[in-house]
Scaffold this motif. Sequence first.
Motif, mmCIF file in Angstrom:
data_model
loop_
_atom_site.group_PDB
_atom_site.id
_atom_site.type_symbol
_atom_site.label_atom_id
_atom_site.label_comp_id
_atom_site.label_asym_id
_atom_site.label_seq_id
_atom_site.Cartn_x
_atom_site.Cartn_y
_atom_site.Cartn_z
ATOM 1 N N UNK A 1 0.842 -1.184 0.000
ATOM 2 C CA UNK A 1 0.000 0.000 0.000
ATOM 3 C C UNK A 1 0.879 1.236 0.000
ATOM 4 N N UNK A 2 0.634 2.115 -0.957
ATOM 5 C CA UNK A 2 1.425 3.338 -1.035
ATOM 6 C C UNK A 2 1.300 4.176 0.228
ATOM 7 N N UNK A 3 2.342 4.892 0.565
ATOM 8 C CA UNK A 3 2.376 5.704 1.783
ATOM 9 C C UNK A 3 1.346 6.825 1.738
ATOM 10 N N UNK A 4 0.653 7.022 2.849
ATOM 11 C CA UNK A 4 -0.269 8.154 2.957
ATOM 12 C C UNK A 4 0.500 9.405 3.344
ATOM 13 N N UNK A 5 0.056 10.526 2.800
ATOM 14 C CA UNK A 5 0.663 11.804 3.142
ATOM 15 C C UNK A 5 -0.396 12.655 3.833
ATOM 16 N N UNK A 6 -0.393 12.708 5.156
ATOM 17 C CA UNK A 6 -1.437 13.445 5.861
ATOM 18 C C UNK A 6 -1.353 14.950 5.673
ATOM 19 N N UNK A 7 -0.151 15.444 5.323
ATOM 20 C CA UNK A 7 -0.014 16.878 5.124
ATOM 21 C C UNK A 7 -0.667 17.282 3.803
ATOM 22 N N UNK A 8 -1.080 18.510 3.726
ATOM 23 C CA UNK A 8 -1.750 18.992 2.529
ATOM 24 C C UNK A 8 -0.708 19.514 1.562
ATOM 25 N N UNK A 9 -0.385 18.711 0.574
ATOM 26 C CA UNK A 9 0.778 18.944 -0.269
ATOM 27 C C UNK A 9 0.473 19.872 -1.445
ATOM 28 N N UNK A 10 1.528 20.567 -1.861
ATOM 29 C CA UNK A 10 1.409 21.503 -2.964
ATOM 30 C C UNK A 10 2.751 21.606 -3.667
ATOM 31 N N UNK A 11 2.699 21.706 -5.001
ATOM 32 C CA UNK A 11 3.915 21.861 -5.781
ATOM 33 C C UNK A 11 3.775 23.070 -6.684
ATOM 34 N N UNK A 12 4.884 23.766 -6.897
ATOM 35 C CA UNK A 12 4.826 25.051 -7.576
ATOM 36 C C UNK A 12 4.486 24.943 -9.061
ATOM 37 N N UNK A 13 4.594 23.740 -9.656
ATOM 38 C CA UNK A 13 4.245 23.627 -11.072
ATOM 39 C C UNK A 13 2.759 23.918 -11.308
ATOM 40 N N UNK A 14 1.945 23.801 -10.254
ATOM 41 C CA UNK A 14 0.515 24.044 -10.408
ATOM 42 C C UNK A 14 0.195 25.522 -10.623
ATOM 43 N N UNK A 15 1.141 26.409 -10.286
ATOM 44 C CA UNK A 15 0.963 27.831 -10.572
ATOM 45 C C UNK A 15 0.436 28.015 -12.006
ATOM 46 N N UNK A 16 1.265 27.609 -12.966
ATOM 47 C CA UNK A 16 0.982 27.900 -14.369
ATOM 48 C C UNK A 16 -0.209 27.113 -14.885
ATOM 49 N N UNK A 17 -0.284 25.820 -14.576
ATOM 50 C CA UNK A 17 -1.378 25.010 -15.109
ATOM 51 C C UNK A 17 -2.732 25.517 -14.606
ATOM 52 N N UNK A 18 -2.773 25.985 -13.384
ATOM 53 C CA UNK A 18 -4.004 26.552 -12.842
ATOM 54 C C UNK A 18 -4.410 27.793 -13.633
ATOM 55 N N UNK A 19 -3.470 28.688 -13.850
ATOM 56 C CA UNK A 19 -3.760 29.922 -14.575
ATOM 57 C C UNK A 19 -4.145 29.651 -16.024
ATOM 58 N N UNK A 20 -3.404 28.773 -16.696
ATOM 59 C CA UNK A 20 -3.686 28.491 -18.103
ATOM 60 C C UNK A 20 -5.027 27.799 -18.266
ATOM 61 N N UNK A 21 -5.356 26.895 -17.359
ATOM 62 C CA UNK A 21 -6.641 26.210 -17.443
ATOM 63 C C UNK A 21 -7.786 27.195 -17.238
ATOM 64 N N UNK A 22 -7.637 28.097 -16.288
ATOM 65 C CA UNK A 22 -8.674 29.102 -16.050
ATOM 66 C C UNK A 22 -8.840 30.015 -17.265
ATOM 67 N N UNK A 23 -7.738 30.414 -17.864
ATOM 68 C CA UNK A 23 -7.803 31.258 -19.056
ATOM 69 C C UNK A 23 -8.548 30.546 -20.181
ATOM 70 N N UNK A 24 -8.251 29.281 -20.376
ATOM 71 C CA UNK A 24 -8.854 28.522 -21.467
ATOM 72 C C UNK A 24 -10.341 28.284 -21.243
ATOM 73 N N UNK A 25 -10.731 27.971 -20.011
ATOM 74 C CA UNK A 25 -12.107 27.572 -19.733
ATOM 75 C C UNK A 25 -12.979 28.749 -19.318
#
Length: 284
Positions: free
Chosen positions: A119-143
């Motif tokens: 069973x893969x390890x659980x990560x109880x912390x609320x994780x975030x990676x900086x690559x989501x900066x751009x994908x979030x913005x570009x997806x919002x622009x497109x949609x």
Amino acid sequence: MEDRRDGPVSGPRGLAAEVRTKGNEVFWNAAAGRFAVCIDSEGQAHDYGFVSPNLEAVHFDFATPEHARSILDWISGARLVEGDTVRGEEIYRWIFAPLTTDPAQSRLVVLAEPGRRRLGKRHPERRLRSRLFLYDLMARLKVRGPDDAWARLKAILGWFGEVKAAGGYKEYYARRGGSLQGGNVGGNLGITLEFWESAMVPQIMLNGFLGFRPEADGFSLRPDLPCDWPELAIDHLSLHGRTLGLKASAEDITVTGWGGSDLTWRIRLPGRFRTVEFLSPAGS
């Protein structure tokens, strides 16, 4: 949202279209309105609110327009998914980007070796990676359009101003409970050190709002500016031996070029733009 995909074609593009069509059938979780991340060896689809692959599916035109709208409604908090433990505004707890996944649920059964499973390890912390900066913005622009993307970008700019005022990421998150990952130190926020993808954020200006795409014989532009932007100008772009300056308003585009090039350039624009002017400053 415009669907710019072509009709039936052969070769690699035809195969890509087939993969896109089949992928939207196989991996789409209709109940949750988003993509599952994988299907295991027993045929079970796994969906724990994986934000990153869903945003990338929108950004890279893998998701259908209908699926893209559903994904953005979920990530923005406009639509709640039953069973999720992170919902609505909590998805943007760390402000600058949405959480990577729903941490209380995230687990996967993976093959360790033939005949054995773990069973893969659980990560109880609320994780975030900086690559989501751009994908979030570009997806919002497109949609959702440029005004929605600009509102999200303003939130990011406000967050970064607070980080600078606090003395940096370490000092800022020491007061807010976040832990920075990097330099062989574990944590739930990947922003500094080896997380160089933070540099992707400014691409929303060039590839997003200006709609710049380099091509073999020149480039194309599809400006999509927020309502309260009179114009957008970007300079010092290097392409095909020239250095470019680009400026776009609601109707006009000005292209300034420095340096020599043997290429006969083609600049492709949407039909609504009235003029294109190419300027070569004296001495260039």
